[in-house]
Design a protein around this motif. Structure first.
Motif, PDB file in Angstrom:
ATOM      1  N   ARG A 168      -7.146   2.630  -3.662  1.00 24.19           N
ATOM      2  CA  ARG A 168      -8.020   1.721  -2.899  1.00 24.19           C
ATOM      3  C   ARG A 168      -9.228   1.319  -3.751  1.00 24.19           C
ATOM      4  O   ARG A 168      -9.591   0.136  -3.808  1.00 24.19           O
ATOM      5  CB  ARG A 168      -8.478   2.415  -1.602  1.00 24.19           C
ATOM      6  CG  ARG A 168      -9.488   1.626  -0.799  1.00 24.19           C
ATOM      7  CD  ARG A 168      -9.679   2.201   0.599  1.00 24.19           C
ATOM      8  NE  ARG A 168      -9.981   3.617   0.621  1.00 24.19           N
ATOM      9  CZ  ARG A 168     -11.178   4.146   0.347  1.00 24.19           C
ATOM     10  NH1 ARG A 168     -12.183   3.373   0.028  1.00 24.19           N
ATOM     11  NH2 ARG A 168     -11.344   5.465   0.392  1.00 24.19           N
TER      12      ARG A 168
ATOM     13  N   SER B 231      -6.929   7.045  -1.988  1.00 22.92           N
ATOM     14  CA  SER B 231      -8.340   6.668  -2.189  1.00 22.92           C
ATOM     15  C   SER B 231      -8.558   6.113  -3.600  1.00 22.92           C
ATOM     16  O   SER B 231      -9.344   5.182  -3.798  1.00 22.92           O
ATOM     17  CB  SER B 231      -9.252   7.875  -1.939  1.00 22.92           C
ATOM     18  OG  SER B 231      -8.897   8.907  -2.835  1.00 22.92           O
TER      19      SER B 231
ATOM     20  N   ALA C 110       0.844  -1.205   0.000  1.00 20.22           N
ATOM     21  CA  ALA C 110       0.000   0.000   0.000  1.00 20.22           C
ATOM     22  C   ALA C 110       0.878   1.253   0.000  1.00 20.22           C
ATOM     23  O   ALA C 110       0.662   2.186  -0.796  1.00 20.22           O
ATOM     24  CB  ALA C 110      -0.915  -0.014   1.224  1.00 20.22           C
TER      25      ALA C 110
ATOM     26  N   THR D  79     -12.664  -7.538  -0.858  1.00 23.27           N
ATOM     27  CA  THR D  79     -12.127  -6.305  -0.263  1.00 23.27           C
ATOM     28  C   THR D  79     -13.278  -5.402   0.181  1.00 23.27           C
ATOM     29  O   THR D  79     -13.231  -4.805   1.272  1.00 23.27           O
ATOM     30  CB  THR D  79     -11.218  -5.587  -1.286  1.00 23.27           C
ATOM     31  OG1 THR D  79     -10.275  -6.544  -1.778  1.00 23.27           O
ATOM     32  CG2 THR D  79     -10.466  -4.427  -0.682  1.00 23.27           C
TER      33      THR D  79
ATOM     34  N   THR E 281     -10.905  -2.504  -5.229  1.00 16.95           N
ATOM     35  CA  THR E 281     -12.152  -2.867  -4.528  1.00 16.95           C
ATOM     36  C   THR E 281     -13.263  -3.127  -5.543  1.00 16.95           C
ATOM     37  O   THR E 281     -13.924  -2.199  -6.009  1.00 16.95           O
ATOM     38  CB  THR E 281     -12.577  -1.726  -3.572  1.00 16.95           C
ATOM     39  OG1 THR E 281     -11.448  -1.355  -2.769  1.00 16.95           O
ATOM     40  CG2 THR E 281     -13.701  -2.155  -2.643  1.00 16.95           C
TER      41      THR E 281
END
Ligand SMILES: NC(=O)c1ccc[n+]([C@@H]2O[C@H](COP(=O)([O-])OP(=O)(O)OC[C@H]3O[C@@H](n4cnc5c(N)ncnc54)[C@H](OP(=O)(O)O)[C@@H]3O)[C@@H](O)[C@H]2O)c1
Length: 267
Positions: free
Chosen positions: A223, A220, A208, A233, A227
């Motif tokens: 991420r 963000s 990460a 996730t 996802t």
């Protein structure tokens, strides 16, 4: 350059290890002192540097002095050395102790900069914020930046922002380690052995961080890229978000910053 490290504990020791492994300083050029001569000897033995029986002895031959004691000891240590710091460069990594208070404690004799490194300076992957004080010169800043650049990256900040930097960057690794421990424990709960769980959890945290620093993309955005709707996730993130994980972490940062502000007022 000759260095003195007053307080070769966790951070002082981490900095010394990083400086030596980066080749910015030779072990012979670093003198340390601790709370007692025997503790100084013990630390010097494990770090391979020069042990001094007192702070006075440590600063005597040094041009650059790192103040790495706990906040409660900082002003006392500096006051007791006031006569000895004339014309020297004092770099304080102490959380919450203002340059102006240090300057007053040296009776105005030393040139002062504050730095806020994090524990990863030990492995030369630290991030250090440096805030110059009015008593120091641009050449001092350049020298201090050179030292901390050898053990990671450096950002110049104003002293006013050091409280929040201390919270995010100085204390941040401990917050991230709690996340890592919890991630690993989740793996253990699911049947992994402890070593494998720690390797996977550390790999996830390192991945990460590397994605953010190496792609330059917002956390963000990255991420969201990993996802998928209704995926695994998303299921896990749903739990973190509904339990207010983001606000809890922000609350922790606020508490650390407030403690830094409090330290500057109470000492
Ligand atoms: N830990 C972090 O991640 C971090 C990050 C950024 C900044 N800092 C700052 O770094 C400073 C040190 O933190 P730390 O975690 O390294 O603490 P630490 O491990 O307790 O180290 C403090 C050191 O100061 C020594 N000491 C105590 N009294 C002294 C005296 N009168 N003269 C000389 N040395 C004395 C101690 O010696 P003994 O071993 O003999 O007691 C010890 O070596 C703190 O001010 C903290 O705010 C820490």
């Amino acid at each position: 350059m000759k260095y003195a490290v007053l307080g070769a504990g966790n951070m002082g020791g981490a900095l010394i290890r990083g400086m030596i492994s980066a080749g910015i300083a030779r072990a012979d050029d670093i003198a340390i002192s601790s709370s007692t001569p025997s503790s100084s000897k013990k630390s010097a033995l494990s770090l391979g540097v020069q042990s001094c029986a007192s702070n006075t002895e440590a600063v005597a031959g040094a041009n650059m002095i790192f103040l790495c004691v706990k906040p409660a000891q900082a002003l006392g240590v500096v006051s007791s050395l006031a006569g000895e710091l004339d014309g020297k460069l004092l770099v304080s990594i102490v959380a919450g102790i203002r340059s102006e208070d240090l300057h007053r404690s040296t009776l105005g004799s030393a040139r002062i900069l504050r730095a806020m490194p994090n524990t990863a300076v030990r492995i030369r992957k630290g991030v250090t914020a440096i805030a110059p004080h009015r008593s120091s010169f641009i050449e001092d800043f350049k020298l201090v930046r050179q030292v901390f650049s050898s053990v990671g990256s450096v950002l110049e900040v104003t002293e006013e922002s050091l409280d929040i930097v201390t919270a995010v960057s100085g204390s941040g690794p401990a917050f991230a380690l709690l996340m890592l421990e919890s991630l690993a424990q989740g793996g253990i709960d699911g049947g992994l052995d402890s070593d494998a769980a720690t390797i996977f959890a550390a790999g996830a945290m390192a991945a990460a961080a590397a994605l953010v620093t190496e792609t330059g993309e917002a956390p963000s955005v990255l991420r969201k890229q990993i996802t998928s709707p209704s995926g695994t996730t998303a299921a896990g993130l749903g739990v973190l978000e509904s339990s207010n994980f983001p606000s809890i972490v922000r609350e922790a940062v606020r508490a650390a910053r407030d403690r830094s502000v409090e330290l500057s007022k109470t000492l």
